[in-house]
Design a protein around this motif. Structure first.
Motif, short mmCIF file in Angstrom:
data_model
loop_
_atom_site.label_atom_id
_atom_site.label_comp_id
_atom_site.label_asym_id
_atom_site.label_seq_id
_atom_site.Cartn_x
_atom_site.Cartn_y
_atom_site.Cartn_z
N ILE A 23 -24.18 -10.93 -23.62
CA ILE A 23 -23.70 -11.05 -25.01
C ILE A 23 -24.52 -12.09 -25.76
O ILE A 23 -24.02 -12.79 -26.64
CB ILE A 23 -22.20 -11.39 -25.04
N ALA A 24 -25.81 -12.19 -25.42
CA ALA A 24 -26.69 -13.20 -26.03
C ALA A 24 -26.83 -13.02 -27.53
O ALA A 24 -27.07 -13.98 -28.26
CB ALA A 24 -28.06 -13.16 -25.35
N ASP A 25 -26.67 -11.81 -28.02
CA ASP A 25 -26.85 -11.58 -29.45
C ASP A 25 -25.53 -11.66 -30.22
O ASP A 25 -25.46 -11.28 -31.38
CB ASP A 25 -27.52 -10.22 -29.69
N ILE A 26 -24.48 -12.19 -29.60
CA ILE A 26 -23.19 -12.26 -30.28
C ILE A 26 -23.23 -13.17 -31.50
O ILE A 26 -22.57 -12.92 -32.51
CB ILE A 26 -22.06 -12.71 -29.30
N GLY A 27 -24.06 -14.26 -31.44
CA GLY A 27 -24.16 -15.18 -32.57
C GLY A 27 -24.73 -14.50 -33.79
O GLY A 27 -24.21 -14.62 -34.91
N ALA A 28 -25.83 -13.73 -33.59
CA ALA A 28 -26.45 -13.02 -34.71
C ALA A 28 -25.50 -11.97 -35.27
O ALA A 28 -25.39 -11.79 -36.49
CB ALA A 28 -27.76 -12.37 -34.24
N TYR A 29 -24.79 -11.29 -34.38
CA TYR A 29 -23.83 -10.27 -34.82
C TYR A 29 -22.72 -10.90 -35.65
O TYR A 29 -22.36 -10.39 -36.71
CB TYR A 29 -23.26 -9.54 -33.60
N THR A 30 -22.20 -12.04 -35.16
CA THR A 30 -21.10 -12.72 -35.88
C THR A 30 -21.58 -13.19 -37.25
O THR A 30 -20.85 -13.04 -38.25
CB THR A 30 -20.60 -13.92 -35.05
N ALA A 31 -22.80 -13.73 -37.33
CA ALA A 31 -23.34 -14.19 -38.61
C ALA A 31 -23.47 -13.02 -39.59
O ALA A 31 -23.14 -13.14 -40.78
CB ALA A 31 -24.69 -14.86 -38.40
N GLN A 32 -23.92 -11.87 -39.11
CA GLN A 32 -24.04 -10.69 -39.97
C GLN A 32 -22.68 -10.25 -40.48
O GLN A 32 -22.52 -9.93 -41.67
CB GLN A 32 -24.69 -9.53 -39.20
N ARG A 33 -21.68 -10.24 -39.62
CA ARG A 33 -20.34 -9.81 -40.03
C ARG A 33 -19.74 -10.79 -41.04
O ARG A 33 -19.10 -10.38 -42.00
CB ARG A 33 -19.41 -9.68 -38.80
N ASN A 34 -19.98 -12.08 -40.82
CA ASN A 34 -19.47 -13.09 -41.76
C ASN A 34 -20.12 -12.95 -43.13
O ASN A 34 -19.47 -13.04 -44.17
CB ASN A 34 -19.69 -14.50 -41.23
N ALA A 35 -21.43 -12.71 -43.13
CA ALA A 35 -22.15 -12.53 -44.40
C ALA A 35 -21.65 -11.28 -45.12
O ALA A 35 -21.45 -11.30 -46.35
CB ALA A 35 -23.65 -12.42 -44.13
N PHE A 36 -21.41 -10.22 -44.38
CA PHE A 36 -20.90 -8.99 -44.98
C PHE A 36 -19.52 -9.22 -45.58
O PHE A 36 -19.23 -8.76 -46.69
CB PHE A 36 -20.84 -7.89 -43.92
N ALA A 37 -18.66 -9.97 -44.87
CA ALA A 37 -17.32 -10.25 -45.36
C ALA A 37 -17.39 -11.09 -46.63
O ALA A 37 -16.63 -10.87 -47.59
CB ALA A 37 -16.51 -10.96 -44.28
N LEU A 38 -18.30 -12.07 -46.69
CA LEU A 38 -18.45 -12.92 -47.85
C LEU A 38 -18.91 -12.13 -49.07
O LEU A 38 -18.34 -12.25 -50.16
CB LEU A 38 -19.43 -14.06 -47.56
#
Length: 200
Positions: free
Chosen positions: A179-194
């Protein structure tokens, strides 16, 4: 020439002019009944603790003619011998032990407890119906997961996943690298939500 019997299903064949006035009943009806049994008949084999068993095969009514062999109450491994003549069987093993089918020579097939298996006898040995040279169970175990040769055991593999490293299949425990890319995925989801909250 007197009547004789077919070599595979042991059905009575009449000689010309033989059995006048008895060919229809009972002789023809006997042949029809035996054909019916060979196509859809079920032979129940209550074997108990038998170590070996030979299917009865005679010119009259017999066990080996049945299309379905239904094993019940088998409690110890048993070797079952079928006639050395071409025939197809459907085997159901309701016992608690495996049954090995053989002609007495050539290949054999083991039908484990709880299994339903298609069996083909070519007159020399027996084979399980299957795919790509494998019986159905072996196809699942070996052909689908061909590199390992068998499915991994469930015992000792709790919580693990089945993975492939490009060479073989096997059970393994998930690690952080999975799950090494979980940080990038979370950042993308947060940006989308914003962005969504600003637009709407």
């Amino acid at each position: 020439m007197p009547s004789n019997y077919t070599p595979r299903l042991r059905l009575e064949m009449q000689a010309a002019g033989e059995n006048i006035n008895t060919w229809g009943e009972p002789r023809l009806n006997n042949v029809i009944a035996r054909l019916d049994y060979a196509i859809a008949g079920r032979t129940v084999l209550a074997l108990g603790s038998a170590a070996t068993y030979v299917l009865v095969a005679s010119n009259g009514d017999d066990e080996a003619r049945g299309a379905i062999l239904d094993i019940t109450s088998l409690t110890t491994p048993c070797v079952i011998t079928v006639p050395s003549s071409p025939k197809q069987y459907l085997i159901r093993n309701q016992g608690s032990a495996p049954a090995t089918f053989t002609t007495g020579a050539g290949p054999t097939v083991v039908v484990s407890s709880g299994s339903v298996v298609g069996l083909f006898c070519d007159g020399a040995g027996v084979s399980e119906l299957g795919f790509g040279g494998y019986g159905l169970k072996d196809y699942v175990d070996r052909a689908v997961l061909g590199a390992t040769g068998s499915l991994p055991a469930t015992l000792g593999n709790a919580g693990k996943v089945l993975g492939c490293d490009g060479v073989s299949w096997g059970p393994r425990t998930l690690s952080m690298s999975d799950i090494a890319d979980i940080g990038a995925y979370t950042a993308q989801r947060n940006a989308f939500a914003l962005v969504s909250s600003l637009i709407f």
